[in-house]
Design a protein around this motif. Structure first.
Motif, PDB file in Angstrom:
ATOM      1  N   ILE A   1       0.823  -1.202   0.000  1.00 54.60           N
ATOM      2  CA  ILE A   1       0.000   0.000   0.000  1.00 54.60           C
ATOM      3  C   ILE A   1       0.863   1.261   0.000  1.00 54.60           C
ATOM      4  O   ILE A   1       0.507   2.275  -0.617  1.00 54.60           O
ATOM      5  N   ILE A   2       2.023   1.206   0.665  1.00 47.96           N
ATOM      6  CA  ILE A   2       2.919   2.359   0.636  1.00 47.96           C
ATOM      7  C   ILE A   2       3.458   2.570  -0.773  1.00 47.96           C
ATOM      8  O   ILE A   2       3.585   3.704  -1.252  1.00 47.96           O
ATOM      9  N   GLN A   3       3.747   1.486  -1.473  1.00 45.14           N
ATOM     10  CA  GLN A   3       4.170   1.609  -2.865  1.00 45.14           C
ATOM     11  C   GLN A   3       3.054   2.209  -3.723  1.00 45.14           C
ATOM     12  O   GLN A   3       3.319   3.021  -4.625  1.00 45.14           O
ATOM     13  N   ASN A   4       1.813   1.826  -3.449  1.00 46.02           N
ATOM     14  CA  ASN A   4       0.686   2.421  -4.165  1.00 46.02           C
ATOM     15  C   ASN A   4       0.605   3.923  -3.910  1.00 46.02           C
ATOM     16  O   ASN A   4       0.356   4.717  -4.829  1.00 46.02           O
ATOM     17  N   ILE A   5       0.812   4.314  -2.648  1.00 44.67           N
ATOM     18  CA  ILE A   5       0.776   5.733  -2.292  1.00 44.67           C
ATOM     19  C   ILE A   5       1.898   6.489  -2.991  1.00 44.67           C
ATOM     20  O   ILE A   5       1.692   7.581  -3.538  1.00 44.67           O
ATOM     21  N   GLN A   6       3.102   5.908  -3.000  1.00 46.69           N
ATOM     22  CA  GLN A   6       4.228   6.533  -3.696  1.00 46.69           C
ATOM     23  C   GLN A   6       3.924   6.704  -5.182  1.00 46.69           C
ATOM     24  O   GLN A   6       4.194   7.764  -5.764  1.00 46.69           O
ATOM     25  N   HIS A   7       3.361   5.671  -5.791  1.00 41.63           N
ATOM     26  CA  HIS A   7       3.059   5.720  -7.215  1.00 41.63           C
ATOM     27  C   HIS A   7       2.022   6.799  -7.519  1.00 41.63           C
ATOM     28  O   HIS A   7       2.166   7.565  -8.485  1.00 41.63           O
ATOM     29  N   LEU A   8       0.974   6.881  -6.673  1.00 40.09           N
ATOM     30  CA  LEU A   8      -0.050   7.904  -6.862  1.00 40.09           C
ATOM     31  C   LEU A   8       0.538   9.306  -6.695  1.00 40.09           C
ATOM     32  O   LEU A   8       0.203  10.228  -7.458  1.00 40.09           O
ATOM     33  N   ALA A   9       1.416   9.466  -5.698  1.00 34.88           N
ATOM     34  CA  ALA A   9       2.053  10.767  -5.465  1.00 34.88           C
ATOM     35  C   ALA A   9       2.918  11.179  -6.654  1.00 34.88           C
ATOM     36  O   ALA A   9       2.916  12.347  -7.066  1.00 34.88           O
ATOM     37  N   GLU A  10       3.636  10.224  -7.209  1.00 26.86           N
ATOM     38  CA  GLU A  10       4.475  10.523  -8.373  1.00 26.86           C
ATOM     39  C   GLU A  10       3.618  10.908  -9.571  1.00 26.86           C
ATOM     40  O   GLU A  10       3.960  11.823 -10.327  1.00 26.86           O
ATOM     41  N   GLN A  11       2.488  10.212  -9.760  1.00 28.67           N
ATOM     42  CA  GLN A  11       1.588  10.553 -10.864  1.00 28.67           C
ATOM     43  C   GLN A  11       1.033  11.965 -10.730  1.00 28.67           C
ATOM     44  O   GLN A  11       0.812  12.650 -11.737  1.00 28.67           O
ATOM     45  N   LEU A  12       0.825  12.394  -9.491  1.00 34.54           N
ATOM     46  CA  LEU A  12       0.264  13.721  -9.234  1.00 34.54           C
ATOM     47  C   LEU A  12       1.341  14.774  -9.009  1.00 34.54           C
ATOM     48  O   LEU A  12       1.028  15.914  -8.659  1.00 34.54           O
ATOM     49  N   SER A  13       2.614  14.382  -9.193  1.00 39.16           N
ATOM     50  CA  SER A  13       3.764  15.303  -9.035  1.00 39.16           C
ATOM     51  C   SER A  13       3.811  15.926  -7.643  1.00 39.16           C
ATOM     52  O   SER A  13       4.077  17.122  -7.479  1.00 39.16           O
ATOM     53  N   ILE A  14       3.550  15.108  -6.619  1.00 39.84           N
ATOM     54  CA  ILE A  14       3.607  15.574  -5.232  1.00 39.84           C
ATOM     55  C   ILE A  14       5.015  15.334  -4.694  1.00 39.84           C
ATOM     56  O   ILE A  14       5.525  14.213  -4.768  1.00 39.84           O
ATOM     57  N   PRO A  15       5.682  16.353  -4.144  1.00 41.10           N
ATOM     58  CA  PRO A  15       7.006  16.140  -3.547  1.00 41.10           C
ATOM     59  C   PRO A  15       6.944  15.115  -2.419  1.00 41.10           C
ATOM     60  O   PRO A  15       6.040  15.156  -1.592  1.00 41.10           O
ATOM     61  N   ILE A  16       7.917  14.190  -2.403  1.00 41.90           N
ATOM     62  CA  ILE A  16       7.985  13.149  -1.374  1.00 41.90           C
ATOM     63  C   ILE A  16       9.198  13.409  -0.498  1.00 41.90           C
ATOM     64  O   ILE A  16      10.315  13.582  -1.006  1.00 41.90           O
ATOM     65  N   LYS A  17       8.992  13.429   0.818  1.00 39.41           N
ATOM     66  CA  LYS A  17      10.080  13.635   1.770  1.00 39.41           C
ATOM     67  C   LYS A  17      10.140  12.445   2.716  1.00 39.41           C
ATOM     68  O   LYS A  17       9.122  12.034   3.273  1.00 39.41           O
ATOM     69  N   TYR A  18      11.328  11.904   2.900  1.00 40.31           N
ATOM     70  CA  TYR A  18      11.537  10.776   3.809  1.00 40.31           C
ATOM     71  C   TYR A  18      12.042  11.320   5.136  1.00 40.31           C
ATOM     72  O   TYR A  18      12.981  12.129   5.176  1.00 40.31           O
ATOM     73  N   THR A  19      11.445  10.869   6.212  1.00 41.63           N
ATOM     74  CA  THR A  19      11.772  11.425   7.517  1.00 41.63           C
ATOM     75  C   THR A  19      11.690  10.351   8.591  1.00 41.63           C
ATOM     76  O   THR A  19      11.368   9.187   8.303  1.00 41.63           O
ATOM     77  N   ASN A  20      11.976  10.734   9.826  1.00 40.53           N
ATOM     78  CA  ASN A  20      12.000   9.754  10.921  1.00 40.53           C
ATOM     79  C   ASN A  20      10.654   9.645  11.616  1.00 40.53           C
ATOM     80  O   ASN A  20       9.749  10.448  11.397  1.00 40.53           O
ATOM     81  N   THR A  21      10.552   8.639  12.474  1.00 38.82           N
ATOM     82  CA  THR A  21       9.279   8.355  13.139  1.00 38.82           C
ATOM     83  C   THR A  21       8.852   9.474  14.068  1.00 38.82           C
ATOM     84  O   THR A  21       7.656   9.795  14.160  1.00 38.82           O
ATOM     85  N   ASN A  22       9.809  10.106  14.776  1.00 33.52           N
ATOM     86  CA  ASN A  22       9.452  11.180  15.705  1.00 33.52           C
ATOM     87  C   ASN A  22       8.766  12.334  14.981  1.00 33.52           C
ATOM     88  O   ASN A  22       7.796  12.909  15.476  1.00 33.52           O
ATOM     89  N   THR A  23       9.281  12.667  13.805  1.00 31.80           N
ATOM     90  CA  THR A  23       8.665  13.757  13.041  1.00 31.80           C
ATOM     91  C   THR A  23       7.268  13.389  12.585  1.00 31.80           C
ATOM     92  O   THR A  23       6.334  14.195  12.667  1.00 31.80           O
ATOM     93  N   LEU A  24       7.092  12.138  12.128  1.00 31.20           N
ATOM     94  CA  LEU A  24       5.763  11.689  11.727  1.00 31.20           C
ATOM     95  C   LEU A  24       4.806  11.670  12.916  1.00 31.20           C
ATOM     96  O   LEU A  24       3.616  11.973  12.777  1.00 31.20           O
ATOM     97  N   ASP A  25       5.323  11.308  14.095  1.00 26.37           N
ATOM     98  CA  ASP A  25       4.498  11.332  15.312  1.00 26.37           C
ATOM     99  C   ASP A  25       3.973  12.738  15.571  1.00 26.37           C
ATOM    100  O   ASP A  25       2.807  12.929  15.940  1.00 26.37           O
ATOM    101  N   ARG A  26       4.836  13.721  15.391  1.00 31.61           N
ATOM    102  CA  ARG A  26       4.418  15.101  15.637  1.00 31.61           C
ATOM    103  C   ARG A  26       3.404  15.562  14.592  1.00 31.61           C
ATOM    104  O   ARG A  26       2.412  16.203  14.910  1.00 31.61           O
ATOM    105  N   LEU A  27       3.693  15.235  13.342  1.00 32.27           N
ATOM    106  CA  LEU A  27       2.798  15.659  12.270  1.00 32.27           C
ATOM    107  C   LEU A  27       1.402  15.044  12.423  1.00 32.27           C
ATOM    108  O   LEU A  27       0.407  15.651  12.037  1.00 32.27           O
ATOM    109  N   SER A  28       1.349  13.847  12.985  1.00 32.39           N
ATOM    110  CA  SER A  28       0.061  13.151  13.142  1.00 32.39           C
ATOM    111  C   SER A  28      -0.532  13.336  14.531  1.00 32.39           C
ATOM    112  O   SER A  28      -1.443  12.609  14.917  1.00 32.39           O
TER     113      SER A  28
END
Length: 316
Positions: free
Chosen positions: A94-121
């Motif tokens: 499913i993450i690969q599906n999300i990446q593929h959809l993001a690439e199709q829509l030209s959405i910038p992808i940023k890779y980050t750590n779990t702590n940052t994702l915890d804060r964002l969510s």
């Protein structure tokens, strides 16, 4: 005397009864994240360029696999940037599906750590992915022309002062499952936030959401159509849900041809006002067991029972 003087210098705290506040889902809500944020103000890791203090969101932060995948597929929102975990190996397909959809829509992808994702969510389960995006578009229901179809009866769900975003998400998930046409949010109902989308398992992204700022006026408008049945779910109702029959409703509207049913659901604490219930064609209740000491159900559970009972009889 001294104790009286001493008491005069003590701070006084006053409790004012107020309405529930609008919840702020743009800041960390847990003590753990607050402590981490305070530490990061005095310590900077040059290798971590994705610190929360350095991330600027353009919109709101959607989180969780299904909400994000369905949002990208439905394209109701505007998309700004996608955040992915740089360590997680779970749910790869499913993450690969999300990446593929993001690439199709030209959405910038940023890779980050779990702590940052915890804060964002907001320290809620993000499953390794967050999405910076615009809020869902919400139209005014009173500006929408009522659709007519002689071969189908539409079913709308009108939510009256549902305060809890978790309840809202659960209700919307149920509504999508049972094929509800539209969700109408009245004044006083919480917004369809990322928390509600996650609680709905992404169903929020698939629904048509409308706002109704004046429920009385809207119900009067529906009455004038003479083709719409208004059903109020209330524990003060005089008709048990188990006895409600769609054929009986159709017979009542036989001269004008029933086109749509609108079901009103209120919150557990306040329910729906007497003024509103008097404007409904049917006031329906779910009767408890005779020995039950609890008089009402959770709004999400009650909604599921109502929608199952009604939708099972429709368009069959």
């Amino acid at each position: 005397m001294y104790s009286r003087l001493f008491r005069n210098f003590l701070p006084r705290y006053f409790h004012n009864k107020t309405r529930l506040p609008e919840l702020d889902f743009t800041k960390p809500i847990s003590d753990r994240l607050r402590k981490i944020s305070l530490k990061e103000q005095t310590y900077t890791n040059n290798n971590d360029q994705q610190s929360l203090l350095k991330i600027s969101l353009h919109g709101q932060c959607l989180f969780g696999l299904y909400p994000i995948e369905l949002a990208l597929k439905r394209k109701q929102r505007q998309f700004y940037q996608l955040f992915l975990s740089n360590t997680s190996n779970d749910n790869r397909q499913i993450i690969q599906n999300i990446q593929h959809l993001a690439e199709q829509l030209s959405i910038p992808i940023k890779y980050t750590n779990t702590n940052t994702l915890d804060r964002l969510s907001f320290d809620r389960p993000h499953q390794g992915v967050c999405l910076d995006c615009s809020p869902l578009p919400i139209q005014d229901i009173q500006q929408i022309e009522i659709e007519r179809n002689s071969n189908k009866i539409f079913l709308d769900l009108c939510l009256v002062k549902i305060h809890d975003p978790m309840n809202l998400g659960g209700i919307i998930r149920t509504a999508h499952f049972f094929g509800i046409d539209r969700i109408i949010l009245t004044h006083g109902t919480c917004q369809p936030s990322p928390v509600a989308s996650k609680a709905s398992s992404g169903a929020l992204e698939l629904m048509s959401i409308y706002a109704c700022n004046d429920l009385n006026t809207y119900l009067n408008l529906l009455h004038k159509q003479k083709t719409i049945a208004i059903i109020c779910a209330t524990h003060h109702g005089n008709i048990p849900l188990r006895t409600l029959r769609l054929d009986d409703i159709k017979r009542q509207f036989s001269t004008s041809n029933l086109q749509r049913i609108v079901v009103l659901i209120g919150n557990e604490h306040e329910g729906i006002s007497k003024e509103i219930t008097q404007m409904c064609h049917y006031n329906i209740c779910i009767q408890p067991n005779i020995e039950s000491e609890i008089s009402s159900l959770n709004a999400s559970v009650a909604c599921g029972l109502f929608l199952y009972h009604i939708s099972a009889q429709m368009n069959t």
